[in-house]
Design a protein around this motif. Structure first.
Motif, mmCIF file in Angstrom:
data_model
loop_
_atom_site.group_PDB
_atom_site.id
_atom_site.type_symbol
_atom_site.label_atom_id
_atom_site.label_comp_id
_atom_site.label_asym_id
_atom_site.label_seq_id
_atom_site.Cartn_x
_atom_site.Cartn_y
_atom_site.Cartn_z
ATOM 1 N N ASP A 169 -20.618 6.571 12.846
ATOM 2 C CA ASP A 169 -21.195 5.269 12.430
ATOM 3 C C ASP A 169 -20.849 4.151 13.256
ATOM 4 O O ASP A 169 -20.186 3.910 14.090
ATOM 5 N N ASP A 170 -22.006 3.140 13.068
ATOM 6 C CA ASP A 170 -21.793 1.888 13.958
ATOM 7 C C ASP A 170 -20.617 1.006 13.689
ATOM 8 O O ASP A 170 -19.948 0.243 14.517
ATOM 9 N N VAL A 171 -20.321 1.111 12.267
ATOM 10 C CA VAL A 171 -19.084 0.138 12.051
ATOM 11 C C VAL A 171 -18.167 1.105 11.154
ATOM 12 O O VAL A 171 -18.558 1.860 10.223
ATOM 13 N N LEU A 172 -16.822 1.103 11.390
ATOM 14 C CA LEU A 172 -15.651 1.731 10.513
ATOM 15 C C LEU A 172 -14.970 0.928 10.013
ATOM 16 O O LEU A 172 -14.693 -0.529 10.683
ATOM 17 N N VAL A 173 -14.651 1.082 8.522
ATOM 18 C CA VAL A 173 -13.986 0.027 7.792
ATOM 19 C C VAL A 173 -12.564 0.989 7.431
ATOM 20 O O VAL A 173 -12.855 1.954 6.609
ATOM 21 N N LEU A 174 -11.532 0.613 7.670
ATOM 22 C CA LEU A 174 -10.321 1.487 7.425
ATOM 23 C C LEU A 174 -9.622 0.785 6.424
ATOM 24 O O LEU A 174 -9.468 -0.408 6.601
ATOM 25 N N LYS A 175 -9.244 1.463 5.171
ATOM 26 C CA LYS A 175 -8.564 0.852 4.249
ATOM 27 C C LYS A 175 -7.282 2.206 3.824
ATOM 28 O O LYS A 175 -7.232 3.111 4.579
ATOM 29 N N GLY A 176 -6.549 1.858 2.856
ATOM 30 C CA GLY A 176 -5.263 2.660 2.591
ATOM 31 C C GLY A 176 -4.308 3.187 3.456
ATOM 32 O O GLY A 176 -3.963 2.415 4.321
ATOM 33 N N GLU A 177 -4.095 4.754 3.519
ATOM 34 C CA GLU A 177 -3.182 4.961 4.217
ATOM 35 C C GLU A 177 -3.493 5.047 5.824
ATOM 36 O O GLU A 177 -2.543 4.701 6.643
ATOM 37 N N LEU A 178 -4.899 5.231 6.097
ATOM 38 C CA LEU A 178 -5.239 5.037 7.570
ATOM 39 C C LEU A 178 -5.235 3.783 7.944
ATOM 40 O O LEU A 178 -4.603 3.502 9.242
ATOM 41 N N PHE A 179 -5.282 2.670 7.209
ATOM 42 C CA PHE A 179 -5.210 1.214 7.595
ATOM 43 C C PHE A 179 -3.735 0.846 7.841
ATOM 44 O O PHE A 179 -3.210 0.426 8.950
ATOM 45 N N LYS A 180 -2.716 1.366 6.744
ATOM 46 C CA LYS A 180 -1.354 1.329 7.339
ATOM 47 C C LYS A 180 -0.901 1.924 8.566
ATOM 48 O O LYS A 180 0.027 1.712 9.131
ATOM 49 N N TYR A 181 -1.514 3.120 8.660
ATOM 50 C CA TYR A 181 -0.933 3.786 9.755
ATOM 51 C C TYR A 181 -1.505 3.159 11.017
ATOM 52 O O TYR A 181 -0.611 3.036 12.223
ATOM 53 N N ILE A 182 -2.753 2.785 11.186
ATOM 54 C CA ILE A 182 -3.291 2.038 12.215
ATOM 55 C C ILE A 182 -2.594 0.404 12.666
ATOM 56 O O ILE A 182 -2.230 0.270 13.709
ATOM 57 N N ILE A 183 -2.463 -0.171 11.704
ATOM 58 C CA ILE A 183 -1.964 -1.412 11.710
ATOM 59 C C ILE A 183 -0.451 -1.494 11.770
ATOM 60 O O ILE A 183 0.369 -2.242 12.575
ATOM 61 N N LYS A 184 0.055 -0.985 10.610
ATOM 62 C CA LYS A 184 1.378 -1.177 10.437
ATOM 63 C C LYS A 184 2.603 -0.103 11.367
ATOM 64 O O LYS A 184 3.574 -0.823 11.747
#
Length: 223
Positions: free
Chosen positions: A11-26
């Motif tokens: 997709d042109d834009v990905l929005v990461l939330k939840g566990e995947l957001f925590k993994y990528i950022i934290k």
């Protein structure tokens, strides 16, 4: 982590939330401007590269920068006919077999297999899912079951056999399918059944556990 599985990759834009957001950022500590690779498991050959545009308290937004076909797998195929052993022992070596490049494992009910063992292929897939992201492979090991060596040989008549004999692996050519026994090895009836196959050993005086033999043979053939 070489890439990340996401069903929306492409997709042109990905929005990461939840566990995947925590993994990528934290956990991975990515910041704005970083480039991150993603693949969609249903179209795994395509590698999508995204730029991390913004980070909010509970989500991250990424924009697609590039998509290209990039298949990563071993130079040759190896199918292992593995006489069934304890599932926990199998699970310990699955990530390594994935990294080495094994493409298929058939679990065979042999005379000395523990008959009460039930193999959870969904759990195996979850283990492979994590391993593939870490090593970069785009080839997920295929699993199947076979209820006897006799049936396996009918389906794969050119299979080679690992056992304790004179001929070593270095003397065997064109291995694409190999049978490896369970703990305790093959029964006398099974040895008779396998007598018409090409049989080899590894050049070591030690007796290997089944999972050690699988790892060693796969490494010698594929690496």
């Amino acid at each position: 982590m070489i890439y990340i599985f996401d069903e929306n990759a492409g997709d042109d834009v990905l929005v990461l939330k939840g566990e995947l957001f925590k993994y990528i950022i934290k956990v991975r500590r990515h910041s704005e401007g970083d480039m991150i690779a993603f693949r969609d498991e249903d179209n795994i050959k395509i590698l999508h590269t995204y730029k991390l545009d913004s980070i909010e308290p509970k989500k991250a937004v990424l924009s697609l920068q590039d998509s290209k076909e990039l298949e990563v797998k071993a130079k040759k195929d190896l199918h292992i006919g593995w006489c069934k052993i304890d599932s926990k022992s199998i699970e310990k070596v699955l990530p390594s077999l994935s990294e080495i490049g094994v493409n298929k494992i058939t679990f065979i009910d042999c005379k000395r297999s523990q008959r009460n063992i039930k193999l959870d292929f969904k759990r195996f897939d979850r283990i492979l899912h994590a391993s593939m992201q870490q090593c970069g492979s785009t080839q997920k090991i295929e699993f199947e079951l076979c209820d006897s060596l006799e049936k396996f040989l009918k389906q794969y008549p050119n299979a080679k056999v690992f056992d304790f004999v004179e001929k070593t692996l270095d003397e065997v050519e064109n291995i694409s399918t190999v049978i490896i026994g369970c703990e305790g090895g093959f029964s006398s009836d099974e040895k008779e059944l396998l007598s018409s196959q090409e049989v080899f050993r590894l050049d070591t005086p030690m007796v290997l556990r089944s999972e050690s033999a699988v790892m060693a043979v796969a490494s010698k053939v594929l690496l």
